[in-house]
Design an enzyme around this catalytic site. Structure first.
Site, PDB file in Angstrom:
ATOM      1  N   HIS A   1       0.807  -1.215   0.000  1.00 31.87           N
ATOM      2  CA  HIS A   1       0.000   0.000   0.000  1.00 31.87           C
ATOM      3  C   HIS A   1       0.844   1.270   0.000  1.00 31.87           C
ATOM      4  CE1 HIS A   1       0.332  -0.200   4.534  1.00 31.87           C
ATOM      5  NE2 HIS A   1       0.407   1.097   4.366  1.00 31.87           N
TER       6      HIS A   1
ATOM      7  N   ASP B   1       0.040  -7.573   1.468  1.00 27.50           N
ATOM      8  CA  ASP B   1       0.516  -6.191   1.585  1.00 27.50           C
ATOM      9  C   ASP B   1       2.040  -6.113   1.617  1.00 27.50           C
ATOM     10  OD1 ASP B   1       0.151  -3.484   1.569  1.00 27.50           O
ATOM     11  OD2 ASP B   1      -0.190  -3.293   3.729  1.00 27.50           O
TER      12      ASP B   1
ATOM     13  N   SER C   1       4.773   2.346   7.906  1.00 28.20           N
ATOM     14  CA  SER C   1       4.355   1.269   7.014  1.00 28.20           C
ATOM     15  C   SER C   1       5.529   0.724   6.216  1.00 28.20           C
ATOM     16  CB  SER C   1       3.305   1.781   6.018  1.00 28.20           C
ATOM     17  OG  SER C   1       2.065   1.941   6.612  1.00 28.20           O
TER      18      SER C   1
END
Length: 464
Positions: free
Chosen positions: A101, A131, A205
């Protein structure tokens, strides 16, 4: 990141300014617990990077513009959105791991190292289901790489160390413990997250979660928060999953997952009673796909699968993870309960046909680059009528075309639908990549048949 309020549960992923985000081996003995973690941080910090991305937003107005070029409204201006995430080097050859993402749909990706040097990066492959994405940069002198640890050996209470770029603050270190394992936060079909209370925020992230030995045991991916900031509930993709995905993406650019061909549902107490089985553990076979490994092995609707390759199956999620982790073509055994009778069944694992995604961003055609320069996807259902496609038309949708790329120079445009490549029908981006590879090997142009605003035409792209 996941945000929980008293009124509702909302799970989303956010990387920087994009509304998308982040959030060992045997346990270390008491004698091995450091007084602090400065030595580990000093050693591993050069392998942790910040990732900045730029994405050109194409809204419906832009889609209308290239489908209807004579529209009197005039061309819409593209919007550029920037985002920030983290990542870590896994090979001195320049391979970097991050979250999907963070980089999905990006048109430009840059990596910022701990010494503030930056480098352009391209996507090697990505796996939306877990992911995980892999980037590639040119190798640097004396490049520092991380080592994978064993997430299965981590127990709740073990030390965890997160390093990343929350809110753009590169090289931020937070320390906590492993709070729990095997968390399913309903983010995807293969959820099996590690939970940690090490502080994870926007921009973390894709960054690494280390154990007390400095080994990567997870990829920081999501948080639960009512406000968007850390409240000590963060999630990381375990290294057991991440390492397997990364290895496949580096070697082939795509993921192979096991498939047995059953639709499953949970076993409730009332269902267990009706099926004359004890307890409510296992996964109930609701239907069997014709021609699948399950059908060939004799599985039927109403069977309850209780074990897979020697391990108990507690629920549907357990079986989904277990089957997907198997290599296609390998042999497996499962135990089914039919009418209260247990029976072991052998089958050969098939390959899951998940919807594939393009494995690379639109690349700049640099010297020696042999990419086509297109961003591809399945045909959007909502755009079929505007694209002028006949019912039943299959193909691959051209989302973007990189300027000065082979695709652009030979006349391909955003909005084209590629129906065939080298006279072979295509339905997935990987089909086109396969034919492009063949054409390069044979040193001849690749021939596309495309649909453009209701018209069919051929386009040949020469091999550079």
């Amino acid at each position: 990141m996941a945000y929980i309020s008293r009124k509702r549960l909302c799970i989303s992923f956010v990387a920087g300014s994009l509304m998308l985000s982040a959030g060992g081996f045997a346990p270390v003995s008491a004698q091995e617990i450091p007084n602090d973690f400065s030595a580990i941080v000093r050693q591993k910090l050069p392998a942790v990077v910040a990732i900045t991305t730029r994405q050109i937003i194409q809204d419906q107005t832009m889609l209308d513009d290239y489908l209807n070029p004579f529209d009197s409204r005039g061309p819409a201006q593209p919007q550029v959105r920037e985002a920030l995430g983290s990542g870590f080097v896994v090979s001195t050859e320049g391979y970097i791991v991050t979250n999907n993402h963070v980089v999905a749909d990006s048109t430009e990706i840059r990596v910022v190292f701990s010494d503030k040097e930056t480098s352009p990066a391209r996507i090697v492959g990505r796996d939306p289901a877990t992911d995980i994405a892999v980037l590639k940069v040119d190798p640097r002198p004396n490049m520092t790489a991380t080592a994978w640890g064993d997430s299965d050996a981590m127990q709740p209470g073990a030390w965890t160390i997160a390093i990343g770029s929350p809110f753009g603050l590169g090289g931020t270190v937070t320390v906590g413990v492993l709070s729990a394992r095997s968390r399913d936060i309903k983010a995807g079909p293969y959820d099996d997250f590690l939970q940690t209370d090490a502080s994870i925020n926007r921009g973390n992230s894709g960054g690494p979660l280390f154990n007390a030995r400095g080994e990567v045991i997870g990829v920081n991916t999501a948080i639960v928060s009512p406000s968007g900031g850390s409240i000590g509930i963060g999630f990381a993709v375990p290294s057991r999953t991440a390492q397997s995905v990364v290895d496949q993406l580096i070697s082939t650019g795509r993921i192979e997952r096991g498939f047995i061909g059953v639709r499953l549902q949970e076993v409730t107490p009332s269902i267990a009673e009706a099926l004359a089985i004890s307890g409510s553990k296992g996964a109930l076979v609701a239907s069997v796909e014709p021609g699948s490994p399950a059908e060939k092995a004799g599985l039927q609707s109403g069977d309850v699968i209780t074990r897979f390759n020697g391990k108990d199956v507690q629920n549907v999620h357990d079986l989904t993870l277990a089957a997907a982790s198997q290599k296609p073509g390998s042999n497996a055994t499962l135990t089914r309960n039919r009418g209260g009778n247990q029976q072991e069944v052998a089958l050969t694992i098939g390959q899951r046909k998940d919807e594939e995604v393009q494995t690379g961003a639109v690349p700049s055609p640099e010297a020696g680059d042999q990419r086509l320069g297109m961003s591809l996807s399945p045909i959007p259902d909502e755009a079929r009528q505007q694209l002028g496609l006949q019912p039943g038309t299959t193909g691959v949708f051209v989302q973007e075309v990189a300027p000065n790329s082979p695709a652009a120079e030979n006349g391909l445009r955003p909005g084209d639908v590629i129906v065939s490549a080298n006279n072979h029908n295509v339905t997935r981006p990987s089909d086109i990549q396969q034919e492009w590879t063949k054409s390069r090997q044979q040193k001849k142009p690749i021939l596309f048949r495309i649909e453009r605003q209701g018209q069919s035409l051929f386009v040949a792209v020469a091999v550079s």
